[in-house]
Design a protein around this motif. Structure first.
Motif, PDB file in Angstrom:
ATOM      1  N   SER A 148       0.832  -1.208   0.000  1.00 36.23           N
ATOM      2  CA  SER A 148       0.000   0.000   0.000  1.00 36.23           C
ATOM      3  C   SER A 148       0.865   1.256   0.000  1.00 36.23           C
ATOM      4  CB  SER A 148      -0.924   0.006   1.212  1.00 36.23           C
ATOM      5  OG  SER A 148      -1.799  -1.099   1.190  1.00 36.23           O
ATOM      6  N   ASN A 151       2.524   1.385  -3.395  1.00 36.66           N
ATOM      7  CA  ASN A 151       1.546   1.320  -4.484  1.00 36.66           C
ATOM      8  C   ASN A 151       1.995   0.351  -5.584  1.00 36.66           C
ATOM      9  OD1 ASN A 151      -0.870   2.005  -5.732  1.00 36.66           O
ATOM     10  ND2 ASN A 151       0.063   3.671  -6.908  1.00 36.66           N
ATOM     11  N   THR A 227       1.489   6.181   3.660  1.00 32.64           N
ATOM     12  CA  THR A 227       0.680   6.046   2.447  1.00 32.64           C
ATOM     13  C   THR A 227       0.073   7.385   2.046  1.00 32.64           C
ATOM     14  OG1 THR A 227       0.147   3.765   3.066  1.00 32.64           O
ATOM     15  CG2 THR A 227      -1.219   4.780   1.371  1.00 32.64           C
ATOM     16  N   ASN A 232      -1.810   8.844  -1.540  1.00 32.70           N
ATOM     17  CA  ASN A 232      -2.730   7.711  -1.687  1.00 32.70           C
ATOM     18  C   ASN A 232      -3.535   7.522  -0.416  1.00 32.70           C
ATOM     19  OD1 ASN A 232      -1.676   7.025  -4.286  1.00 32.70           O
ATOM     20  ND2 ASN A 232       0.081   6.088  -3.282  1.00 32.70           N
ATOM     21  N   LEU A 234      -5.053   4.901   2.309  1.00 34.33           N
ATOM     22  CA  LEU A 234      -4.808   3.537   2.788  1.00 34.33           C
ATOM     23  C   LEU A 234      -6.104   2.732   2.748  1.00 34.33           C
ATOM     24  CD1 LEU A 234      -2.545   1.728   4.118  1.00 34.33           C
ATOM     25  CD2 LEU A 234      -3.637   2.283   6.297  1.00 34.33           C
ATOM     26  N   VAL A 240      -6.454  -5.278   1.596  1.00 38.30           N
ATOM     27  CA  VAL A 240      -5.030  -5.424   1.275  1.00 38.30           C
ATOM     28  C   VAL A 240      -4.565  -6.864   1.466  1.00 38.30           C
ATOM     29  CG1 VAL A 240      -2.684  -4.645   1.826  1.00 38.30           C
ATOM     30  CG2 VAL A 240      -4.591  -3.029   1.890  1.00 38.30           C
TER      31      VAL A 240
END
Length: 517
Positions: A148, A151, A227, A232, A234, A240
């Motif tokens: 994560s 990415n 993150t 981005n 999370l 995930v």
């Protein structure tokens, strides 16, 4: 012409160099056997021309120029000190056949490890970019958060034979009708074993569901800020941990069972085994001169043989002294008054010892790395398991005919004498070990080449979505056909009610006819 050839070669090398990927390898468990597996990934990925960053508590000495290491050796203090105490195993004071005990310990170790400043600095550095992350699974999925942060897709690395806890992350639970629970003490599928296995599946499913929000908070605490810094959001922990692109298993059909596996599970068992290096001169001389054969005894790296009670150690030495074979015993501490045919070594080049033609038997704790190394060498084993999958590993070896299982306790020295006699004098064990060794080594390419290929494949196909099992998206009630069963039961009930109503109508009609007549 010669000049053109040189140019073509140089261009080819340059192109291959440019296509090297950046791979993050995460093997943070503080244990030598797990670092051996991590170093296997590092070695093969570097050989394939990739840049590797390696998160490890046991950094590689004299690292390759394209290897960068993140040292988390501080996390040794997070591992409970007495959890692998041999004496407590012998007295049954400790029982590590509980999945949820393992999970609690490993989750705690990882959670504290990822809070270390060295990890927080690493994941919060915007310059860090990776094409793929390889993550060791060991009773926790917390490490999936690295994907994560960066990415990118990630690959699970499983250190055991395929089992329900790992396969359910990429496909579905294994079928207890013909699959043994990996923490079982028996290699059987009796009614009771199957019932226990189903109970484990139900408990694991409920546990993951009921604790998902709590574990999501742990997940956010570790990876959330890093993150968000990269622009981005999370995802939820469940989104995930069930998003692994592939699972590379330290497994082989010979060491396990031929069960159905999803397309994104690949066997690479034996990838950690290095080409046999020359033994130290003193060990080479000892084995060369042992004309009656050599018995190698080791309890692996997690267990400490030095923790065996002194009385039991002395009984073992007395029993070994009666043998005509040479005994090499890997023990962390040298002990006095050792028989002439027994040689204590504090460190042993295990693959080299097993590969020597005079090695006739391996007495082992039953770790999967040791099982694979003995299969590679074609040597029979006596297994004395202590925890985790060791029981099933040894039972499976016994069922296949190249091993024998026994408990380790105060009675072991006397029982071991008879077991050694049977294993050494009965040629069938050696024959079966050789047969399975030939199968184990009969691969289209080496396990290390397969490892590098599949890591590259995940990157090049942007996460291998086309290989992922549809089972991971199916609702639990669909997997167990609950809705279909419900419809059939409901239909059956309706038919019964309809029949009863018709019968009642017929009876009423008959009674009315009788009255008229």
């Amino acid at each position: 012409m010669f000049v053109y050839s040189k140019i073509i070669i140089l261009l080819t090398v340059a192109v291959n160099f440019c296509y090297g990927y950046k791979v993050l390898v995460v093997f943070p468990i503080p244990g030598r056997s797990h670092s051996i597996l991590g170093e296997g990934y590092v070695k093969h990925l570097l050989a394939a021309g990739h840049e590797v960053t390696y998160i490890t508590p046991l950094p590689v000495k004299e690292p390759h120029p394209k290897l960068r290491q993140v040292d988390v050796s501080e996390n040794f203090k997070f591992m409970p000190t007495d959890i692998f105490n041999v004496e407590k195993f012998m007295t049954k004071e400790i029982d590590l056949q509980d999945y949820f005990l393992f999970h609690g310990v490993m989750h705690g170790v990882l959670y504290k490890t990822y809070q270390l400043p060295v990890i927080q600095k690493f994941i919060n550095d915007p310059k860090e970019q990776y094409d793929v992350v390889v993550i060791e699974w060991l009773y926790s999925e917390l490490s999936s958060g690295f994907s994560s942060v960066f990415n990118c897709p990630y690959i699970w690395s499983s250190s055991m034979i395929p089992h329900t806890a790992v396969l359910s992350l990429i496909d579905d639970h294994v079928n207890p009708a013909y699959n043994v629970h990996h923490l079982s003490r028996h290699y059987t599928t009796t009614f009771w074993d199957r019932l226990q296995h189903w109970y484990f599946i139900a408990k694991l499913s409920y546990y993951r569901w009921s604790e998902r929000n709590e574990y999501n908070e742990y997940f956010k605490n570790i990876f959330g800020q890093a993150t968000i810094k990269r622009g981005n959001q999370l995802p939820h922990f469940d989104d995930v941990r069930y998003n692994g692109s592939m699972m590379l298993g330290n497994s082989h059909a010979v060491t396990g069972d031929g069960i159905a596996l999803p397309e994104n599970y690949k066997h690479i068992g034996g990838y950690h085994i290095k080409d046999t290096e020359p033994l130290p001169k003193d060990l080479q001389k000892l084995m060369d001169e042992s004309k009656n054969g050599v018995i190698y005894f080791s309890m692996g790296s997690m267990l400490k043989g030095s923790g065996i009670p002194e009385a039991t150690k002395r009984k073992l030495l007395d029993m070994f002294s009666e043998l005509k074979q040479t005994v090499i015993w890997k023990l962390e501490k040298v002990i006095p008054n050792v028989p002439e045919n027994v040689h204590i070594v504090t460190w042993a080049p295990q693959p080299g010892i097993l590969a020597h033609p005079n090695c006739v038997l391996f007495i082992t704790h039953g770790g999967l790395l040791s099982i694979m190394e003995t299969l590679n060498a074609g040597i029979p084993i006596i297994g004395m398991p202590f925890f985790a999958d060791q029981y099933v590993n040894i039972e499976r070896a016994a069922a296949k005919g190249f091993g024998m299982a026994m408990d380790f306790n105060e009675k072991t020295p006397d029982l071991l004498r008879d077991a050694i006699k049977e294993m050494v004098e009965n040629p069938s064990y050696k024959q079966r070990a050789k047969e399975f060794s030939a199968i184990f080594k009969n691969n289209i390419v080496t396990p290390g080449q397969q490892l590098a290929y599949w890591v590259e494949y995940v990157i090049e196909t942007k996460g291998t979505v086309h290989l992922r099992s549809p089972a991971i998206l199916a609702s639990w009630y669909k997997k167990f056909h609950i809705d279909i069963v419900f419809v059939f039961v409901l239909g059956f009930i309706l038919v019964i009610k309809l029949c009863k109503s018709l019968l009642m109508l017929i009876k009423i009609d008959d009674s009315q006819k009788k009255k008229k007549s």
